[in-house]
Motif scaffolding. Structure first.
Motif, mmCIF file in Angstrom:
data_model
loop_
_atom_site.group_PDB
_atom_site.id
_atom_site.type_symbol
_atom_site.label_atom_id
_atom_site.label_comp_id
_atom_site.label_asym_id
_atom_site.label_seq_id
_atom_site.Cartn_x
_atom_site.Cartn_y
_atom_site.Cartn_z
ATOM 1 N N LEU A 19 0.836 -1.200 0.000
ATOM 2 C CA LEU A 19 0.000 0.000 0.000
ATOM 3 C C LEU A 19 0.874 1.255 0.000
ATOM 4 C CD1 LEU A 19 -2.716 1.476 0.222
ATOM 5 C CD2 LEU A 19 -2.565 1.184 2.707
ATOM 6 N N ALA A 20 1.904 1.278 0.827
ATOM 7 C CA ALA A 20 2.792 2.441 0.906
ATOM 8 C C ALA A 20 3.464 2.710 -0.444
ATOM 9 C CB ALA A 20 3.843 2.238 1.998
ATOM 10 N N ARG A 21 3.931 1.671 -1.115
ATOM 11 C CA ARG A 21 4.588 1.860 -2.410
ATOM 12 C C ARG A 21 3.620 2.420 -3.455
ATOM 13 N NH1 ARG A 21 6.855 -2.758 -0.456
ATOM 14 N NH2 ARG A 21 5.476 -4.145 -1.613
ATOM 15 N N LYS A 22 2.395 1.914 -3.466
ATOM 16 C CA LYS A 22 1.410 2.404 -4.440
ATOM 17 C C LYS A 22 0.990 3.842 -4.134
ATOM 18 C CE LYS A 22 -0.040 -2.116 -5.885
ATOM 19 N NZ LYS A 22 -1.102 -3.007 -6.268
ATOM 20 N N MET A 23 0.832 4.153 -2.860
ATOM 21 C CA MET A 23 0.473 5.522 -2.486
ATOM 22 C C MET A 23 1.633 6.478 -2.768
ATOM 23 S SD MET A 23 -2.650 5.442 -1.651
ATOM 24 C CE MET A 23 -2.900 7.047 -0.930
ATOM 25 N N GLU A 24 2.857 6.013 -2.542
ATOM 26 C CA GLU A 24 4.037 6.830 -2.815
ATOM 27 C C GLU A 24 4.111 7.184 -4.304
ATOM 28 O OE1 GLU A 24 7.732 8.782 -1.829
ATOM 29 O OE2 GLU A 24 6.084 8.071 -0.595
ATOM 30 N N LYS A 25 3.853 6.214 -5.164
ATOM 31 C CA LYS A 25 3.887 6.476 -6.608
ATOM 32 C C LYS A 25 2.832 7.508 -6.986
ATOM 33 C CE LYS A 25 3.484 4.339 -11.170
ATOM 34 N NZ LYS A 25 3.150 5.622 -11.730
ATOM 35 N N LEU A 26 1.630 7.351 -6.467
ATOM 36 C CA LEU A 26 0.556 8.298 -6.743
ATOM 37 C C LEU A 26 0.922 9.692 -6.228
ATOM 38 C CD1 LEU A 26 -2.347 8.674 -7.837
ATOM 39 C CD2 LEU A 26 -3.175 8.001 -5.576
ATOM 40 N N ALA A 27 1.498 9.752 -5.027
ATOM 41 C CA ALA A 27 1.883 11.035 -4.438
ATOM 42 C C ALA A 27 3.007 11.695 -5.231
ATOM 43 C CB ALA A 27 2.303 10.836 -2.982
ATOM 44 N N ILE A 28 4.019 10.935 -5.595
ATOM 45 C CA ILE A 28 5.144 11.489 -6.362
ATOM 46 C C ILE A 28 4.639 12.062 -7.684
ATOM 47 C CG2 ILE A 28 7.197 10.832 -7.684
ATOM 48 C CD1 ILE A 28 7.895 8.947 -5.317
ATOM 49 N N ASP A 29 3.769 11.333 -8.349
ATOM 50 C CA ASP A 29 3.211 11.821 -9.613
ATOM 51 C C ASP A 29 2.445 13.130 -9.399
ATOM 52 O OD1 ASP A 29 4.274 9.621 -10.895
ATOM 53 O OD2 ASP A 29 2.365 8.536 -11.028
ATOM 54 N N THR A 30 1.765 13.242 -8.283
ATOM 55 C CA THR A 30 0.981 14.440 -7.997
ATOM 56 C C THR A 30 1.870 15.646 -7.732
ATOM 57 O OG1 THR A 30 -0.793 13.081 -7.058
ATOM 58 C CG2 THR A 30 -0.783 15.413 -6.476
ATOM 59 N N TRP A 31 2.934 15.461 -6.951
ATOM 60 C CA TRP A 31 3.770 16.597 -6.541
ATOM 61 C C TRP A 31 4.860 16.950 -7.542
ATOM 62 C CZ3 TRP A 31 1.023 14.456 -2.535
ATOM 63 C CH2 TRP A 31 0.407 15.370 -1.676
ATOM 64 N N LYS A 32 4.983 16.199 -8.641
ATOM 65 C CA LYS A 32 5.988 16.512 -9.667
ATOM 66 C C LYS A 32 5.842 17.947 -10.161
ATOM 67 C CE LYS A 32 7.084 12.103 -11.787
ATOM 68 N NZ LYS A 32 6.817 11.206 -12.905
ATOM 69 N N LYS A 33 4.613 18.412 -10.284
ATOM 70 C CA LYS A 33 4.374 19.735 -10.871
ATOM 71 C C LYS A 33 4.939 20.884 -10.041
ATOM 72 C CE LYS A 33 -0.001 19.052 -11.019
ATOM 73 N NZ LYS A 33 -0.754 18.033 -10.470
ATOM 74 N N VAL A 34 5.239 20.647 -8.759
ATOM 75 C CA VAL A 34 5.867 21.696 -7.947
ATOM 76 C C VAL A 34 7.354 21.407 -7.722
ATOM 77 C CG1 VAL A 34 3.770 22.522 -6.800
ATOM 78 C CG2 VAL A 34 5.087 20.655 -5.767
ATOM 79 N N GLY A 35 7.837 20.316 -8.289
ATOM 80 C CA GLY A 35 9.251 19.996 -8.192
ATOM 81 C C GLY A 35 9.710 19.570 -6.813
ATOM 82 N N LEU A 36 8.789 19.027 -6.023
ATOM 83 C CA LEU A 36 9.112 18.568 -4.674
ATOM 84 C C LEU A 36 8.610 17.150 -4.475
ATOM 85 C CD1 LEU A 36 8.031 21.684 -2.568
ATOM 86 C CD2 LEU A 36 10.360 21.031 -3.165
ATOM 87 N N SER A 37 9.279 16.422 -3.596
ATOM 88 C CA SER A 37 8.751 15.127 -3.182
ATOM 89 C C SER A 37 7.590 15.392 -2.228
ATOM 90 C CB SER A 37 9.830 14.316 -2.467
ATOM 91 O OG SER A 37 10.062 14.869 -1.177
ATOM 92 N N PRO A 38 6.735 14.409 -2.009
ATOM 93 C CA PRO A 38 5.648 14.606 -1.049
ATOM 94 C C PRO A 38 6.161 14.986 0.343
ATOM 95 C CG PRO A 38 5.262 12.639 -2.351
ATOM 96 C CD PRO A 38 6.638 13.109 -2.693
ATOM 97 N N SER A 39 7.230 14.368 0.798
ATOM 98 C CA SER A 39 7.764 14.694 2.134
ATOM 99 C C SER A 39 8.234 16.136 2.209
ATOM 100 C CB SER A 39 8.917 13.752 2.495
ATOM 101 O OG SER A 39 8.449 12.432 2.606
ATOM 102 N N HIS A 40 8.919 16.594 1.174
ATOM 103 C CA HIS A 40 9.359 17.994 1.145
ATOM 104 C C HIS A 40 8.154 18.928 1.145
ATOM 105 C CE1 HIS A 40 13.177 16.251 -0.474
ATOM 106 N NE2 HIS A 40 13.672 17.163 0.337
#
Length: 142
Positions: A19-40
């Motif tokens: 679940l964490a890996r799938k959510m991480e992929k979805l989150a990374i794809d979402t935050w790409k547009k601001v040039g930051l990782s989800p954690s950042h």
């Protein structure tokens, strides 16, 4: 590709990891547009919401190790989105004007991310799942 019906599907370690890996992929794809990782991005939003917040508080709130938070802050400093100040032994983290300017885009990413997984799981199931995960996390690591 195997589904969650594999032999380890009843193991919390493997199920939560998947679940964490799938959510991480979805989150990374979402935050790409601001040039930051989800954690950042989440750390920056916390700094914007609470200017002068201390790294220990960030670590506690984000449930990350202090060393991880330090690395995240350093990267945000490199991007000129936050600055650290020291007052004696205390370190405080503040957003820069450039960091503050990102807030509308960050909030848009949060909404898009929520909408993405809610569209898959349903709004009620998503809310219930987040609630239950937080409850379980608190029980395992009070």
């Amino acid at each position: 590709m195997k589904t969650s019906e594999s032999r380890y599907c009843k193991c919390m370690y493997f199920a939560s990891g998947a679940l964490a890996r799938k959510m991480e992929k979805l989150a990374i794809d979402t935050w790409k547009k601001v040039g930051l990782s989800p954690s950042h991005a989440y750390l920056l939003m916390m700094v914007i919401d609470d200017p002068g917040i201390q790294p220990g508080t960030l670590a506690s709130e984000l449930q990350l190790s202090p060393s991880t938070v330090t690395r995240l802050i350093e990267k945000l400093e490199e991007k000129k989105l936050v600055v650290r100040t020291n007052e004696g032994k205390l370190t405080n983290v503040y957003p820069t004007p450039k960091g503050k300017d990102l807030l509308p885009k960050l909030k848009s990413c949060v909404a898009e991310f929520h909408d993405s997984y809610s569209a898959i799981l349903g709004k009620e199931e998503s809310a219930r799942l987040v609630h239950n995960i937080n409850k379980i996390t608190d029980k395992l690591f009070p």
